[in-house]
Design an enzyme around this catalytic site. Structure first.
Site, PDB file in Angstrom:
ATOM      1  N   LYS A 161       1.903   2.106  -5.176  1.00  0.00           N
ATOM      2  CA  LYS A 161       2.551   1.630  -6.317  1.00  0.00           C
ATOM      3  C   LYS A 161       1.840   1.658  -7.513  1.00  0.00           C
ATOM      4  CE  LYS A 161       2.530  -2.429  -4.188  1.00  0.00           C
ATOM      5  NZ  LYS A 161       2.116  -2.413  -2.926  1.00  0.00           N
ATOM      6  N   GLN A 209       2.049  -6.067  -3.089  1.00  0.00           N
ATOM      7  CA  GLN A 209       2.409  -6.271  -2.042  1.00  0.00           C
ATOM      8  C   GLN A 209       3.820  -5.443  -1.556  1.00  0.00           C
ATOM      9  OE1 GLN A 209       1.210  -9.466  -3.316  1.00  0.00           O
ATOM     10  NE2 GLN A 209      -0.538  -8.457  -2.680  1.00  0.00           N
ATOM     11  N   GLY A 242      -4.480  -4.278  -3.689  1.00  0.00           N
ATOM     12  CA  GLY A 242      -5.591  -3.344  -4.015  1.00  0.00           C
ATOM     13  C   GLY A 242      -4.660  -2.045  -4.428  1.00  0.00           C
ATOM     14  N   HIS A 243      -4.816  -1.650  -5.678  1.00  0.00           N
ATOM     15  CA  HIS A 243      -4.100  -0.619  -6.432  1.00  0.00           C
ATOM     16  C   HIS A 243      -4.880   0.607  -6.558  1.00  0.00           C
ATOM     17  CE1 HIS A 243      -0.305  -3.217  -7.154  1.00  0.00           C
ATOM     18  NE2 HIS A 243      -0.822  -3.484  -5.728  1.00  0.00           N
ATOM     19  N   THR A 285      -7.596  -0.960   0.733  1.00  0.00           N
ATOM     20  CA  THR A 285      -8.301  -1.158  -0.427  1.00  0.00           C
ATOM     21  C   THR A 285      -9.019  -2.332  -0.716  1.00  0.00           C
ATOM     22  OG1 THR A 285      -6.374   0.390  -1.400  1.00  0.00           O
ATOM     23  CG2 THR A 285      -7.795  -0.446  -2.931  1.00  0.00           C
ATOM     24  N   ASP A 323       0.865  -1.170   0.043  1.00  0.00           N
ATOM     25  CA  ASP A 323       0.069  -0.067   0.086  1.00  0.00           C
ATOM     26  C   ASP A 323       0.698   1.202   0.078  1.00  0.00           C
ATOM     27  OD1 ASP A 323      -2.245  -1.442   0.126  1.00  0.00           O
ATOM     28  OD2 ASP A 323      -2.218  -1.511   2.412  1.00  0.00           O
TER      29      ASP A 323
HETATM   30  P1  GDP Z   1      -0.820   0.546  -3.510  1.00  0.00           P
HETATM   31  O1  GDP Z   1      -1.215  -0.874  -3.136  1.00  0.00           O
HETATM   32  O2  GDP Z   1       0.736   0.387  -3.402  1.00  0.00           O
HETATM   33  O3  GDP Z   1      -1.017   0.444  -4.886  1.00  0.00           O
HETATM   34  O4  GDP Z   1      -1.204   1.599  -2.772  1.00  0.00           O
HETATM   35  P2  GDP Z   1      -2.891   1.660  -2.165  1.00  0.00           P
HETATM   36  O5  GDP Z   1      -3.497   2.149  -3.560  1.00  0.00           O
HETATM   37  O6  GDP Z   1      -3.380   0.349  -1.750  1.00  0.00           O
HETATM   38  O7  GDP Z   1      -2.745   2.776  -1.236  1.00  0.00           O
HETATM   39  C1  GDP Z   1      -2.360   3.859  -1.438  1.00  0.00           C
HETATM   40  C2  GDP Z   1      -3.247   4.955  -1.232  1.00  0.00           C
HETATM   41  O8  GDP Z   1      -2.930   6.488  -1.066  1.00  0.00           O
HETATM   42  C3  GDP Z   1      -4.441   5.105  -2.187  1.00  0.00           C
HETATM   43  O9  GDP Z   1      -5.906   5.237  -1.695  1.00  0.00           O
HETATM   44  C4  GDP Z   1      -3.944   6.148  -3.052  1.00  0.00           C
HETATM   45  O10 GDP Z   1      -4.682   6.819  -3.808  1.00  0.00           O
HETATM   46  C5  GDP Z   1      -3.346   7.199  -1.941  1.00  0.00           C
HETATM   47  N1  GDP Z   1      -2.333   7.999  -2.597  1.00  0.00           N
HETATM   48  C6  GDP Z   1      -1.115   7.612  -3.380  1.00  0.00           C
HETATM   49  N2  GDP Z   1      -0.217   8.754  -3.350  1.00  0.00           N
HETATM   50  C7  GDP Z   1      -0.701   9.586  -2.569  1.00  0.00           C
HETATM   51  C8  GDP Z   1      -0.178  10.829  -2.186  1.00  0.00           C
HETATM   52  O11 GDP Z   1       0.768  11.356  -2.545  1.00  0.00           O
HETATM   53  N3  GDP Z   1      -1.152  11.636  -1.262  1.00  0.00           N
HETATM   54  C9  GDP Z   1      -2.266  11.040  -0.717  1.00  0.00           C
HETATM   55  N4  GDP Z   1      -2.841  11.863   0.136  1.00  0.00           N
HETATM   56  N5  GDP Z   1      -2.769   9.969  -1.158  1.00  0.00           N
HETATM   57  C10 GDP Z   1      -1.987   9.090  -1.966  1.00  0.00           C
HETATM   58  P1  IMO Z   2      -1.034  -4.412  -2.198  1.00  0.00           P
HETATM   59  O1  IMO Z   2      -0.354  -4.624  -3.684  1.00  0.00           O
HETATM   60  C1  IMO Z   2      -0.844  -4.687   2.075  1.00  0.00           C
HETATM   61  C2  IMO Z   2      -0.853  -8.596   3.665  1.00  0.00           C
HETATM   62  C3  IMO Z   2      -2.376  -9.062   4.507  1.00  0.00           C
HETATM   63  C4  IMO Z   2      -1.599  -9.919   5.397  1.00  0.00           C
HETATM   64  C5  IMO Z   2      -0.532 -10.790   4.704  1.00  0.00           C
HETATM   65  C6  IMO Z   2      -0.945 -12.054   4.071  1.00  0.00           C
HETATM   66  O2  IMO Z   2      -2.277  -3.598  -2.303  1.00  0.00           O
HETATM   67  O3  IMO Z   2       0.249  -3.264  -1.400  1.00  0.00           O
HETATM   68  P2  IMO Z   2      -2.406 -12.813   2.029  1.00  0.00           P
HETATM   69  O4  IMO Z   2      -3.735 -12.592   1.710  1.00  0.00           O
HETATM   70  O5  IMO Z   2      -1.507 -12.309   0.925  1.00  0.00           O
HETATM   71  O6  IMO Z   2      -1.977 -14.272   2.320  1.00  0.00           O
HETATM   72  O7  IMO Z   2      -2.299 -12.119   3.388  1.00  0.00           O
HETATM   73  O8  IMO Z   2      -0.221  -9.821   3.524  1.00  0.00           O
HETATM   74  N1  IMO Z   2      -1.192  -8.146   2.515  1.00  0.00           N
HETATM   75  C7  IMO Z   2      -1.163  -6.777   2.076  1.00  0.00           C
HETATM   76  N2  IMO Z   2      -0.831  -5.689   2.863  1.00  0.00           N
HETATM   77  N3  IMO Z   2      -1.066  -4.453   0.905  1.00  0.00           N
HETATM   78  C8  IMO Z   2      -1.194  -5.551  -0.156  1.00  0.00           C
HETATM   79  O9  IMO Z   2      -1.319  -5.460  -1.412  1.00  0.00           O
HETATM   80  C9  IMO Z   2      -1.339  -6.848   0.819  1.00  0.00           C
HETATM   81  N4  IMO Z   2      -1.530  -7.900   0.343  1.00  0.00           N
HETATM   82  C10 IMO Z   2      -1.520  -8.863   1.285  1.00  0.00           C
HETATM   83  O10 IMO Z   2      -2.972  -8.108   5.315  1.00  0.00           O
HETATM   84  O11 IMO Z   2      -1.082  -9.492   6.705  1.00  0.00           O
HETATM   85 MG    MG Z   3      -2.795  -1.604  -1.851  1.00  0.00          MG
END
Ligand code: GDP
Ligand code: IMO
Ligand code: MG
Length: 428
Positions: A16, A223, A40-41, A298, A13
């Site tokens: 990415k 991840q 969840g991206h 997400t 999270d």
């Molecule tokens: P990922 O799993 O690495 O793709 O990240 P996620 O999408 O799960 O979580 C990142 C969250 O931060 C999302 O809700 C994005 O929309 C948000 N986000 C990304 N960059 C920024 C930023 O620079 N500032 C803020 N406030 N939110 C951001």
């Molecule tokens: P993105 O790509 C954050 C965490 C789960 C749990 C552990 C194992 O959005 O960054 P799993 O279902 O993979 O066997 O769970 O990994 N986890 C994540 N945490 N971002 C993710 O993906 C994750 N995918 C799995 O919360 O601790």
């Molecule tokens: Mg995510």
């Protein structure tokens, strides 16, 4: 420099999806190489938010081809739903290629994920419940079903008939759960298999040829490094290889074809799920960062645990990934705090430690040693170059660069695609 790996440098999270979407503006191909719909991206483009779980974050970029590599585990029902969702958002169907060798998540994987977590009780990992771990277990245990079999009805039946009796014995005799039936599974999945069939190809050959032609390929990690099955906080990890080397195996390209490795960090740290977290914050400050950063998962909606940036973790990430650049995301979330902290080392039993322990018992005894930096109060969400940032924010970024000893490549000051300070043309 035709290829870039976007890799999560913390516990997932990190942003990415946003980075991948941003760089996809220049890429010909975007490739997911591991994980599944545990990811969840989030992308925010022209005020519209997209949440992707399996599709690469290049799908909303017209002209970009998307690949789901052999290292990914695919829940076909989720993938079909996600494709349908894109269409409902008014986007054209993406040019999507799926590896023949990618493994399929079956309903018994999802059920086993749940049952195993319940059995772990207080030691539960806090998985996303999507069947990821059990699907990878079957892959390694040679009891998996791959896309190439899944899309051929007779081959799918053959594999299920070979695998299901043993699964059912485990489900009924170990867990007291209900067994699955071959016919019911085939009926449930037939439509998805038909929809996905023509997308299933040899993606390794496709990508190698593209790289030979000098096309730009972006590998999108899911991840993060500390959820990596080898390099993370085992056993509180996921079951795949998010770290950069996983891109070679999970996409079927040789390791020398990975040029730039961009490590994506939050300006602080978050974690969702169980396991030790040395720089974790509690109380009011944690709640403030959680609210400001909208730190709720997400995929599962769970509140994320939050803490200060941890440079011990950062250096571990630089090393195991071979980072060539790093990105700092969500810098805007720290606006308004009087002071900021960076964990620069650990103290354990009165001794200083500068490396990340393998033993989670030891890790949970590590006390962070902090450096303190002044905060800023100006709104930075409109910044588009480093010079637009207040001096305190620049000093904080410089401190991170000093601790990681890798050049800064990108800074994000808001969720929108345009809220990005881009320092390096990574594709050269
Ligand atoms: P990922 O799993 O690495 O793709 O990240 P996620 O999408 O799960 O979580 C990142 C969250 O931060 C999302 O809700 C994005 O929309 C948000 N986000 C990304 N960059 C920024 C930023 O620079 N500032 C803020 N406030 N939110 C951001
Ligand atoms: P993105 O790509 C954050 C965490 C789960 C749990 C552990 C194992 O959005 O960054 P799993 O279902 O993979 O066997 O769970 O990994 N986890 C994540 N945490 N971002 C993710 O993906 C994750 N995918 C799995 O919360 O601790
Ligand atoms: Mg995510």
């Amino acid at each position: 420099m035709p290829s870039v790996v976007v890799v999560g440098a913390q516990w997932g999270d990190e942003g990415k999806g946003k980075v991948t979407d941003y760089l996809a503006q220049q890429a010909d191909w975007v490739v997911r190489y591991q994980g599944g719909n545990n990811a969840g991206h989030t992308l925010v483009v022209d005020g519209q938010t997209f949440k992707l779980h399996l599709l690469p974050s290049g799908v909303i970029q017209p002209g970009t081809s998307s690949v789901i590599g052999n290292g990914v585990v695919i829940d076909p029902l989720v993938l079909v739903r996600e494709l349908k969702g894109l269409r409902e958002s008014g986007l054209p169907d993406p040019k999507l290629y799926i590896s023949e060798r990618a493994h399929v998540i079956m309903p018994y994987h999802r059920l086993l994920d749940e049952l195993e977590e319940a059995e772990r009780g207080a030691d539960k990992i806090g998985t996303t419940g999507r069947g990821i771990g059990p699907a990878y277990v079957d892959k390694v245990g040679r009891s998996g079903i791959r896309m190439i079999e899944f899309v051929q009805p007779d081959r799918f039946r053959e594999r299920l008939e070979a695998i299901l009796p043993r699964k059912n014995r485990i489900l009924t005799q170990v867990y007291g759960a209900e067994p699955f039936e071959v016919d019911a599974i085939i009926e449930e999945y037939a439509e998805a298999a038909e929809i996905l069939k023509d997308m299933v190809v040899d993606t390794s050959a496709l990508l190698s040829d593209a790289l030979d032609r000098g096309e730009k390929v972006l590998f999108e990690g899911a991840q993060g490094t500390f959820l990596d099955i080898d390099h993370g906080t085992y056993p509180f990890v996921t079951s795949s290889t998010p770290s950069a080397a996983g891109a070679a195996i999970g996409a079927g390209v040789g390791p020398r074809r990975l040029d730039q490795i961009l490590g994506v960090f939050k300006a602080y740290t978050t974690r969702v799920g169980s396991g030790p977290f040395p720089s974790e914050l509690q109380g009011e400050l944690a709640e403030r960062i959680r609210q400001q950063g909208n730190e709720y998962g997400t995929t599962t909606g769970r509140p994320r645990r939050v803490g200060w940036f941890d440079a011990v973790m950062g250096r571990h990430s630089v090393r195991v990934n071979g980072l060539t650049r790093f990105a700092v995301m969500l810098l805007d979330v720290l606006t308004g705090l009087d002071e900021l902290r960076i964990c620069v080392g650990y103290s354990i039993d009165g001794e200083r430690r500068d490396t990340f322990p393998a033993d989670i018992k030891e890790l949970s005894r590590c006390e962070p040693i902090y450096e303190t930096y002044p905060g800023w109060s100006e709104d930075i969400t409109g910044a588009r170059k480093l010079q637009d940032l207040p001096p305190e924010a620049r000093a904080y970024l410089e401190a991170l660069e000093g601790h990681l000893n890798v050049p800064l490549g990108l800074v994000s000051v808001g969720p929108g695609r345009e809220q990005t300070i881009f320092l390096e043309n990574l594709f050269g």
